[in-house]
Design a protein around this motif. Structure first.
Motif: not given
Length: 809
Positions: A466-493
């Motif tokens: 439910n994070s904000p998205k650019t109209p017509g785009c279903w990709d993650l917004d920049p803030h969510a992508l920054l969070f994702l980069r922090d999240l993936l090392p945690v997921l690996q662990k």
């Protein structure tokens, strides 16, 4: 054989004669002939008694008869029923099960007012349900009898005559006492009965609206309300709990104007409970507040009180004395916003209950408006910080609260559930940033329990979704992508955690993420730069079967999105994905647990449906190999999923996707003879029909039903191609039909061998697939469900019927 005592008739009062002009569905003659013998058996304490299941079925049968017609006519045509009920009044050593059954049967019959008056004239009702009945006897010590008494009253309390009876026979006082019964089932049923009687009393005279003046309410209603008031003033928590439960059910089931009068009268007593230390019956109190929050007229007051535990958290953590944003409400004029959360039990109980009920209110159209989204979001974040130890309280009350909640798994779970539910709304950017920060804190923390981690993953996915998205785009917004980069090392662990529940939850989270964003550039880049795909592939060989199953699903999703990275170099192109197909086939063939094998079949079915690259390369070889393994699996779900895969292949081969409604009529394919025979050849080559015909006689019903659906779909698609049989020599289907008969008899050793399309269609058209589907749709005991069969079985239990007359299971 004559039933002992069958001719002995008990003395009955002078019952009124049959009323003329009454017509109803009673019972068939065969059952009427068996009923006197059965009643005699039930009335005889020397006879061995049928089990509770038979008595329940017998009662259900009588309910069906009375719902369809006249109870009075039923009694008049079957006087043995009245004799049975009168026999219960004799001082004898009766079976508690039979007495309970008789009380419940009396209630079912007396639910119709004319039958109630008929029984009342014979003094039967006061003797069964009044003080002269089983209340004073030894049978009352049995919970079954007390429960039957309550259920009988619940059934008959349907009309004005019953209300008058209840008000004068002393039954209401007995119901009050049964609220404290040692049997929890009896105590709960007593509370439910009070709610029913209160609602019936307030229907008003002749169906009109009741008086809105409490002093003018009917006697039964006033007596019940007075008892509730007395219980709310009690010092004993069980009494308070009983009263709160009655009110919760009342406000949950009835929103008529008189409930507003009731709340105005009782709300000061409810508010007084919030001011006690400790708060008595905290869980039941919050349940009541949620129930009251649903009626429109009472919503604001009850919602404000429901928010008080969160308001206390805000006050304890506030850096300044400004407003928290959470509504401060009053109940009956008594302020409750400053009520403290004293003991840990009261604090945790109220917070968890409040959060759970606020989550229930969130999607409802009748939720309060305006909805305090931002304050509630802040409260959920603050609670999680308190429980996780990252909060920095500024006052003594905040520090006390931090001590109470630190590491509390119950509050963590409730707050994460509530936080996930709040993702459907909006919030200030800085607050949303805090949400992601506290979620990442929980996902990183070594102190997070497996259940807390699972809920943290679920809440994280919901917020990303439910994070904000650019109209017509279903990709993650920049803030969510920054969070994702922090999240993936945690997921690996977490994928390497020694706890299997954590590994399993991590894989489920990865599957959800890949399914939604596997095609988006930002997500793909971040995932491929991590070790997550490699670790996921390693978990295919995890020692825990649940983890292996989740790894299969995750790898299937990664492969579908092209996120399984092959080794570098053109000579290895596709090698990694090819090895995945081989490994999944190996799991399907050799894994000792059913969960991974089921997961493989689901992945393969989806791959076939989506024309996955490895499947599209040689679809026939893929389908043949999978069906060969799946058809011999001992797990019925694997076999059923194998038939689902076969059905997908059949649809693709014929080019006609089926309707998802099992009863939809599929238009036939108008195909010439040559193309149809040619289209069916691949199905024969993969031995699809050998599997489908064998599955028709599978001992597990879902497998047989799935096979039946497949063959019906095939027949519907080829219905117009009868010329296929006429254009060639008539196929010799005798050997196939003989083999099917042997399979139906249980001898499935001999395979069908290679089948030609003509043979398949001839066999499919000769089978009574509609009749088979109807038989499979019936429950396994449908033959024994007839009333006549039930009566025969009960009589056979005591040897009343000859052996050949019984219809035993």
């Amino acid at each position: 054989m004559r039933v002992p005592g069958a001719r002995t008739r008990t003395h009955t009062p002078n019952w009124p004669t049959r009323c003329p002009g009454i017509s109803s569905l009673t019972m068939d003659p065969e059952c009427s002939q068996l009923l006197p013998a059965l009643c005699a058996v039930l009335a005889d304490p020397r006879q061995p008694m049928a089990d509770d299941t038979c008595l329940e079925k017998l009662l259900d049968w009588f309910k069906t008869i009375t719902e369809a017609g006249s109870s009075l006519l039923l009694l008049q045509e079957n006087p043995c029923l009245v004799e049975l009920l009168c026999h219960m009044l004799k001082p004898q050593d009766l079976s508690s099960r039979v007495l309970s059954f008789s009380l419940r049967l009396t209630g079912v019959l007396a639910a119709q007012e004319d039958c109630f008056q008929y029984l009342q004239q014979g003094e039967l009702l006061p003797k069964l349900f009044g003080e002269a009945g089983p209340l004073g006897g030894a049978a009352w010590t049995s919970p079954a009898v007390r429960s039957g008494w309550i259920q009988g009253l619940r059934s008959l309390a349907q009309h004005a005559s019953a209300l008058h009876f209840l008000a004068h026979c002393g039954a209401v006082d007995t119901i009050f006492s049964l609220q404290e019964d040692s049997s929890l089932f009896v105590a709960s049923a007593a509370g439910q009965l009070l709610v029913h009687i209160l609602g019936l009393s307030m229907q008003g005279p002749a169906g009109g609206p009741p008086s809105l003046q409490a002093g003018d309410w009917p006697a039964c209603a006033q007596k019940i309300v007075g008892h509730i008031e007395e219980s709310l003033r009690a010092t004993a928590t069980p009494q308070i709990t009983q009263a709160l439960n009655v009110l919760t059910t009342t406000f949950g089931h009835c929103h008529n104007p008189w409930t507003q009068v009731l709340w105005v009268q009782l709300s000061p007593l409810v508010a007084g409970l919030l001011e006690k230390d400790p708060i008595p019956a905290a869980h039941s109190l919050v349940d009541l507040l949620l129930s009251v929050a649903r009626p429109q007229a009472l919503r604001a007051q009850a919602f404000a009180v429901l928010l008080q535990p969160l308001a206390c958290v805000f006050k304890a953590m506030a850096q300044d004395p400004g407003p928290s944003g959470v509504p401060d409400g009053t109940v009956g004029g008594s302020m409750t916003a400053g009520v403290p959360l004293p003991s840990k039990a009261a604090c945790v109980g109220l917070l968890c209950r409040s959060l759970a009920h606020l989550e229930l209110l969130l999607p409802l159209p009748q939720r309060p408006c305006p909805w305090p989204q931002a304050p509630l979001l802040g409260a959920a974040v603050t609670l999680l910080q308190l429980c996780g130890g990252s909060a920095r309280p500024a006052c003594d009350m905040g520090r006390h609260l931090c001590t109470l909640l630190l590491g509390c798994v119950r509050v963590q779970r409730a707050a994460l559930d509530f936080l996930g539910a709040l993702s459907d709304g909006t919030g200030p950017r800085e607050l949303v940033t805090q949400v992601f920060a506290v979620l990442l804190e929980y996902l990183r923390s070594p102190d997070s329990s497996p259940t807390v981690l699972k809920k943290a993953f679920q809440a994280t996915f919901r917020w990303l979704l439910n994070s904000p998205k650019t109209p017509g785009c279903w990709d993650l917004d920049p803030h969510a992508l920054l969070f994702l980069r922090d999240l993936l090392p945690v997921l690996q662990k977490r994928l390497c955690s020694p706890c299997w529940e954590v590994r399993d939850s991590s894989l489920e989270f990865l599957t959800q993420m890949t399914r939604h964003w596997g095609g988006q550039a930002g997500f793909r880049h971040a995932l491929l730069a991590s070790e997550v795909p490699k670790l996921t592939e390693q978990l295919l060989r995890d020692p825990e079967s649940y983890v292996r199953a989740s790894a299969v699903t995750a790898m299937g999703q990664l492969s579908s999105q092209g996120l399984c990275v092959p080794p570098a170099g053109p000579e290895h192109q596709g090698g990694q994905q090819k090895s995945l197909l081989v490994e999944l086939l190996h799991i399907l063939s050799t894994d000792s647990e059913g969960f991974p094998r089921r997961a493989v079949m689901q992945v393969f079915t989806q791959w076939l449906r989506d024309s996955h690259a490895d499947v599209a390369g040689d679809t026939e070889q893929f389908v043949a190999g999978v069906l060969q393994v799946a058809s011999q699996d001992l797990d019925w779900e694997v076999r059923a999923q194998g038939l689902e895969l076969a059905l997908v292949f059949l649809e693709q081969t014929l080019g006609q996707p089926r309707s998802h409604c099992p009863h939809a009529v599929t238009p036939p394919v108008e195909a010439p003879v040559g193309p149809l025979a040619q289209a069916l050849q691949p199905l024969c080559r993969v031995r699809l029909f050998d599997f489908a015909f064998r599955a028709l006689f599978d001992c597990d019903r879902p497998v047989a039903q799935k096979s039946c659906d497949l063959l019906l779909f095939l027949r519907a698609q080829t219905a117009s191609s009868s010329s296929l049989q006429e254009s060639r020599s008539s196929p010799d289907v005798a050997s196939v039909e003989a083999a099917l008969q042997r399979w139906q008899a249980g001898d499935q050793a001999q395979p069908l061998g290679d089948l030609e399309p003509e043979v398949v269609l001839a066999v499919v058209r000769s089978l009574d697939l509609e009749g088979l589907r109807g038989a499979l749709a019936e429950s396994s005991d449908h033959v024994e469900k007839s009333p006549q069969s039930l009566l025969q079985d009960m009589l056979a239990t005591v040897g009343v019927l000859g052996e050949n007359e019984a219809d035993c299971y």
